[in-house]
Design a protein around this motif. Structure first.
Motif, PDB file in Angstrom:
ATOM      1  N   GLU A  35      39.486  37.547  37.862  1.00 30.32           N
ATOM      2  CA  GLU A  35      38.975  38.642  38.152  1.00 30.32           C
ATOM      3  C   GLU A  35      39.000  39.906  36.954  1.00 30.32           C
ATOM      4  O   GLU A  35      37.802  40.253  36.464  1.00 30.32           O
ATOM      5  CB  GLU A  35      40.127  39.716  38.985  1.00 30.32           C
ATOM      6  CG  GLU A  35      39.718  41.313  39.749  1.00 30.32           C
ATOM      7  CD  GLU A  35      40.811  41.478  40.169  1.00 30.32           C
ATOM      8  OE1 GLU A  35      41.616  41.700  40.228  1.00 30.32           O
ATOM      9  OE2 GLU A  35      40.251  42.731  40.884  1.00 30.32           O
ATOM     10  N   HIS A  36      40.630  39.609  35.757  1.00 29.90           N
ATOM     11  CA  HIS A  36      39.790  40.094  35.017  1.00 29.90           C
ATOM     12  C   HIS A  36      39.035  39.998  33.914  1.00 29.90           C
ATOM     13  O   HIS A  36      38.020  40.588  33.409  1.00 29.90           O
ATOM     14  CB  HIS A  36      41.170  40.125  34.146  1.00 29.90           C
ATOM     15  CG  HIS A  36      42.399  40.386  34.313  1.00 29.90           C
ATOM     16  ND1 HIS A  36      44.215  39.896  33.648  1.00 29.90           N
ATOM     17  CD2 HIS A  36      43.165  41.911  34.723  1.00 29.90           C
ATOM     18  CE1 HIS A  36      44.477  40.792  34.412  1.00 29.90           C
ATOM     19  NE2 HIS A  36      43.988  41.542  34.889  1.00 29.90           N
ATOM     20  N   ILE A  39      35.377  40.955  35.241  1.00 31.72           N
ATOM     21  CA  ILE A  39      35.450  42.044  35.125  1.00 31.72           C
ATOM     22  C   ILE A  39      34.850  42.168  33.976  1.00 31.72           C
ATOM     23  O   ILE A  39      33.832  42.793  32.871  1.00 31.72           O
ATOM     24  CB  ILE A  39      36.989  43.268  35.259  1.00 31.72           C
ATOM     25  CG1 ILE A  39      37.342  43.741  36.882  1.00 31.72           C
ATOM     26  CG2 ILE A  39      36.769  45.046  34.949  1.00 31.72           C
ATOM     27  CD1 ILE A  39      38.347  43.480  37.133  1.00 31.72           C
ATOM     28  N   ARG A  40      35.711  42.087  32.765  1.00 30.65           N
ATOM     29  CA  ARG A  40      35.216  42.329  31.201  1.00 30.65           C
ATOM     30  C   ARG A  40      33.711  41.364  30.996  1.00 30.65           C
ATOM     31  O   ARG A  40      32.858  42.744  30.136  1.00 30.65           O
ATOM     32  CB  ARG A  40      36.447  40.914  30.687  1.00 30.65           C
ATOM     33  CG  ARG A  40      35.928  41.531  29.235  1.00 30.65           C
ATOM     34  CD  ARG A  40      36.472  40.169  27.671  1.00 30.65           C
ATOM     35  NE  ARG A  40      35.771  38.987  28.489  1.00 30.65           N
ATOM     36  CZ  ARG A  40      36.612  37.773  28.337  1.00 30.65           C
ATOM     37  NH1 ARG A  40      37.332  37.857  27.532  1.00 30.65           N
ATOM     38  NH2 ARG A  40      35.839  35.890  28.677  1.00 30.65           N
ATOM     39  N   LEU A  91      42.243  49.013  40.006  1.00 26.91           N
ATOM     40  CA  LEU A  91      42.667  47.710  39.379  1.00 26.91           C
ATOM     41  C   LEU A  91      43.588  48.331  38.232  1.00 26.91           C
ATOM     42  O   LEU A  91      44.415  49.149  38.255  1.00 26.91           O
ATOM     43  CB  LEU A  91      41.108  47.862  38.224  1.00 26.91           C
ATOM     44  CG  LEU A  91      39.791  47.480  38.483  1.00 26.91           C
ATOM     45  CD1 LEU A  91      38.974  47.529  37.714  1.00 26.91           C
ATOM     46  CD2 LEU A  91      39.716  46.165  39.961  1.00 26.91           C
ATOM     47  N   SER A  95      43.226  45.329  32.605  1.00 24.53           N
ATOM     48  CA  SER A  95      41.678  45.142  33.557  1.00 24.53           C
ATOM     49  C   SER A  95      41.020  47.097  32.442  1.00 24.53           C
ATOM     50  O   SER A  95      39.957  46.788  32.307  1.00 24.53           O
ATOM     51  CB  SER A  95      40.667  45.395  34.793  1.00 24.53           C
ATOM     52  OG  SER A  95      41.383  44.439  35.768  1.00 24.53           O
TER      53      SER A  95
END
Ligand code: TGC
Ligand code: FAD
Length: 406
Positions: A35-36, A39-40, A91, A95
């Motif tokens: 997920e990180h 998002i990035r 988040l 994040s």
């Protein structure tokens, strides 16, 4: 500054390809979740598409590119660490850090806009506001329908906010606010301002002031050489009648604004890694392409030393931030730990911008490359949210128990 109206077509879109890849010498990606990384990468793609092509022109012409607010909200840059029930990201702090890193990779002024909105306006409303205030403001701030600013610094009280003179009196059915704030990011266009002022007992309290309240004005600060794509201004309060329901009920004293600064300073620690990586990667590319004395300048030991030290410092800063992010997620990070990261990482980024500029020779001073813009921006970043010296003194007090401010 023609920040409003600001039709997108006013800004020149550069055709230059944004080649940024992200520096990861110690496989720090392995410490991140899927997920990180998602998002990035989402924010990275948005910066490449919507920020990189216009940012040089916006800075050169001192224009806040207001049209990008919607995109910033869409990638979740406003209050990513606050609960989803108020329209925020829900988040974790890593994040949040990664989002700040990618935006500041584009430009520190753009990250300023996001930091102020998320950490200095939405966070205090969430942390210290009533349920009515949360429901009234947070969803609109998260979507970018409202933009906010944070008023702590005054003309005569910067590093020492405890000395502030902005004050309010209880008039029975409302408060009467007087005073002035200076150096306020987003002020010229903000719809709401979280303002810190003293009550009749000299206790610092937070008030939500809305644009349009009589006696409230936000003159712009001109002629900055730094953060030229960010709008900065004053907040002037001349007998402003503030409704009683606009007082933040759940905090008293300087710990209110300083708690918000913990969150923003944490975001800056990550953000400046983005600016440093942008400068470093540009310097690596240039050192391979540029030939002098019959060979690429990257073959000279002096240039290699610069690049090796940049990579070392970026890697150390990344590890520092990752660990601090874990402590933030666990609710264990201390203000002094945050000061250490903000102080170290901003200084690191500023040094890298200067060294990378030198590697580009004369070309480094032009808008063809980003280092000069990052360098000028970082002069503000090393000053705001507590100067380099102030963070050293916070650490000094933590180490020795002696307060150098008193
Ligand atoms: P001091 O007596 O030490 O503390 C007063 C009260 O505050 C508490 N406290 C904190 N609470 C939470 N987080 C922190 N980091 C805290 N630091 C202190 C403290 O426990 C005490 O609480 P209580 O309950 O006992 O009353 O305060 P001091 O007057 O001696 O000042 C300390 C000092 C100098 C470290 C502090 O004032 C400071 O950090 N000065 C720097 C000012 C600053 O950072 N201003 C930033 C303005 S906002 C900005 O720049 C936004 S730029 C945004 C952008 O564009 O990205
Ligand atoms: P001063 O406090 O006057 O400091 C001047 C010098 O003295 C510094 O080098 C400082 O380190 C040093 N110094 C001060 N005290 C000591 C001491 N005890 N010991 C040793 N040295 C000391 N503020 C907000 O409230 N909201 C915002 O949105 C905001 N945005 C900003 C945007 C920009 C572009 C800039 C430049 C500033 C912004 N600020 C904002 C203000 C910022 O936080 C202050 O500029 C900062 O806190 C320093 O205050 P000052 O400029 O008054 O410097």
């Amino acid at each position: 500054m023609p920040y409003f109206p600001n039709p997108e077509e006013q800004l020149h879109r550069s055709a230059k390809q944004d080649l940024f890849q992200g520096t990861d010498f110690y496989a720090i990606d392995d410490l991140l979740t899927e997920e990180h990384i998602l998002i990035r990468n989402t924010v990275r793609d948005w910066v490449k598409r919507d920020v990189s092509p216009i940012i040089e022109d916006a800075c050169q012409r001192n224009i806040f590119p207001r049209h990008i607010i919607k995109g910033m909200a869409d990638v979740g840059a406003f209050g990513p660490q606050l609960p989803a029930e108020y329209g925020c990201g829900g988040l974790d702090y890593i994040s949040y850090g990664l989002i700040m890193q990618e935006i500041e990779r584009g430009d520190s002024g753009m990250r300023s806009t996001a930091s102020v909105q998320g950490s200095l306006v939405m966070y205090p409303i969430y942390k210290f506001g009533s349920e009515e205030q949360r429901n009234k403001y947070l969803p609109k701030l998260a979507s970018g329908e409202y933009m906010g600013c944070f008023g702590l610094t005054e003309p005569d009280h910067g590093s020492n906010p405890a000395g502030m003179v902005t004050n309010f009196k209880d008039m029975g059915d409302h408060y009467l606010l007087n005073g002035a704030k200076m150096w306020i990011s987003n002020a010229p266009f903000a719809d709401v301002a979280v303002v810190w002022a003293k009550d009749e007992n000299g206790i610092v309290r937070g008030l939500i002031v809305e644009r349009g309240m009589e006696g409230f004005s936000t003159p712009e600060t001109h002629n900055k050489w730094s953060l030229r794509a960010s709008a900065t201004g004053e907040l002037v309060f001349d007998n402003v009648k503030v409704p009683k329901e606009n007082l933040l009920p759940n905090v008293q004293g300087l710990k209110g604004p300083l708690t918000c600064l913990n969150s923003a300073r944490y975001g800056i620690s990550w953000g400046v890694i983005g600016a440093a990586m942008d400068c470093y990667e540009s310097a690596v590319r240039y050192s391979k392409e540029r030939e002098q004395f019959g060979r690429p300048i990257g073959g000279f030991q002096l240039q290699q030393k610069k690049l090796a030290e940049m990579l070392t410092e970026i890697t150390k800063a990344q590890l520092l931030c990752w660990r601090l992010g874990v402590l933030m997620n666990e609710g264990k990070a201390t203000p002094a730990q945050i000061s250490l990261a903000k102080r170290n990482n901003v200084d690191m980024a500023l040094n890298i911008a200067r060294e990378a500029r030198q590697i580009h020779g004369g070309m480094g001073i032009t808008g063809e490359y980003s280092m000069m813009r990052h360098m000028a921006n970082l002069e503000s970043v090393i000053t705001y949210e507590g100067t380099h010296d102030i963070h050293l003194l916070i650490l000094g007090m933590e180490i020795t128990g002696e307060n150098a401010f008193a």
